[in-house]
Motif scaffolding. Structure first.
Motif, PDB file in Angstrom:
ATOM      1  N   GLU A  43      51.224  41.320  36.692  1.00  0.00           N
ATOM      2  CA  GLU A  43      52.482  40.080  36.678  1.00  0.00           C
ATOM      3  C   GLU A  43      53.156  40.255  35.895  1.00  0.00           C
ATOM      4  O   GLU A  43      54.549  39.964  35.287  1.00  0.00           O
ATOM      5  CB  GLU A  43      52.001  38.566  36.947  1.00  0.00           C
ATOM      6  N   TYR A 121      53.382  44.534  47.828  1.00  0.00           N
ATOM      7  CA  TYR A 121      52.980  43.048  47.428  1.00  0.00           C
ATOM      8  C   TYR A 121      54.129  42.771  46.567  1.00  0.00           C
ATOM      9  O   TYR A 121      53.250  42.793  45.550  1.00  0.00           O
ATOM     10  CB  TYR A 121      51.624  43.607  47.614  1.00  0.00           C
ATOM     11  N   ASP A 123      54.129  39.067  45.317  1.00  0.00           N
ATOM     12  CA  ASP A 123      53.513  38.263  45.314  1.00  0.00           C
ATOM     13  C   ASP A 123      51.654  38.517  45.458  1.00  0.00           C
ATOM     14  O   ASP A 123      51.319  37.355  44.770  1.00  0.00           O
ATOM     15  CB  ASP A 123      54.115  36.794  46.066  1.00  0.00           C
ATOM     16  N   ASP A 124      51.354  39.826  45.275  1.00  0.00           N
ATOM     17  CA  ASP A 124      50.202  40.003  44.983  1.00  0.00           C
ATOM     18  C   ASP A 124      50.222  40.660  43.640  1.00  0.00           C
ATOM     19  O   ASP A 124      49.851  41.971  44.531  1.00  0.00           O
ATOM     20  CB  ASP A 124      49.527  40.717  46.428  1.00  0.00           C
ATOM     21  N   TRP A 125      50.078  39.822  42.939  1.00  0.00           N
ATOM     22  CA  TRP A 125      49.089  41.323  41.735  1.00  0.00           C
ATOM     23  C   TRP A 125      48.153  41.605  41.720  1.00  0.00           C
ATOM     24  O   TRP A 125      48.288  42.727  41.344  1.00  0.00           O
ATOM     25  CB  TRP A 125      49.325  40.370  40.388  1.00  0.00           C
TER      26      TRP A 125
END
Length: 176
Positions: A43, A121, A123-125
């Motif tokens: 992130e 993806y 927002d899927d860290w």
């Protein structure tokens, strides 16, 4: 097709793999301080880390493509194996039988890992970090496949000159 054309195709495919593994190694060296990747680390990547990660993904993809679409067929052609029109799984199984691959299934896992990069993806860290870690392991597998091919050719075909030797310190860079 005569053997000199087969040799040239094999050498050309090998050089492409050499270039990609060299740049992949360089990207991994730059990424080493943040590996294994975590979701939080992913992130908060810096711009430089994003560039290194992009380079790793690009070279991983290019190396996997070059090995599967160019090196393996060129190797079979050089060995005078009539597998040009056969499915990839048949080629992999033949290379395994000839002991140029240790495990055809491992290559399919590498290919599947490469395909996972096609999906984003944003927002899927955690998922992104897990994919990077998986790719680092698969990159080491590709390196091991290349070194295995190189060693087998040196043993079985000592007169054949492929190009430069692969980086010797590569596995150390991937110690996750």
């Amino acid at each position: 097709m005569n053997n000199s054309v087969a040799i040239l195709r094999l050498q050309d495919a090998w050089r492409e793999c050499e270039r990609n593994i060299y740049h992949l190694c360089h990207a991994l060296t730059l990424l080493a301080p943040i590996l294994p990747m975590t979701g939080k680390g992913f992130e908060y990547l810096t711009d430089a880390q994003v560039q290194s990660l992009d380079q790793f993904i690009l070279r991983f993809t290019k190396l996997q493509d070059a090995m599967g679409s160019r090196l393996f067929p060129a190797l079979l052609q050089y060995l005078q194996e009539p597998y040009e029109e056969r499915p990839m799984l048949d080629k992999l199984n033949r290379l395994e039988k000839l002991r140029y691959l240790h495990n055809a299934e491992a290559w399919q896992n590498i290919h599947n890992t490469r395909n996972k990069f096609a999906h984003d993806y944003p927002d899927d860290w955690e998922k992104n970090a897990a994919l990077i870690n998986l790719a680092c392991e698969a990159a080491e597998d590709m390196y091991n496949i290349l070194t295995g091919i190189e060693e087998k050719l040196k043993t079985d075909q000592p007169a054949l000159k492929l190009g430069k030797s692969l980086p010797v310190d590569y596995p150390k860079q991937l110690s996750l």
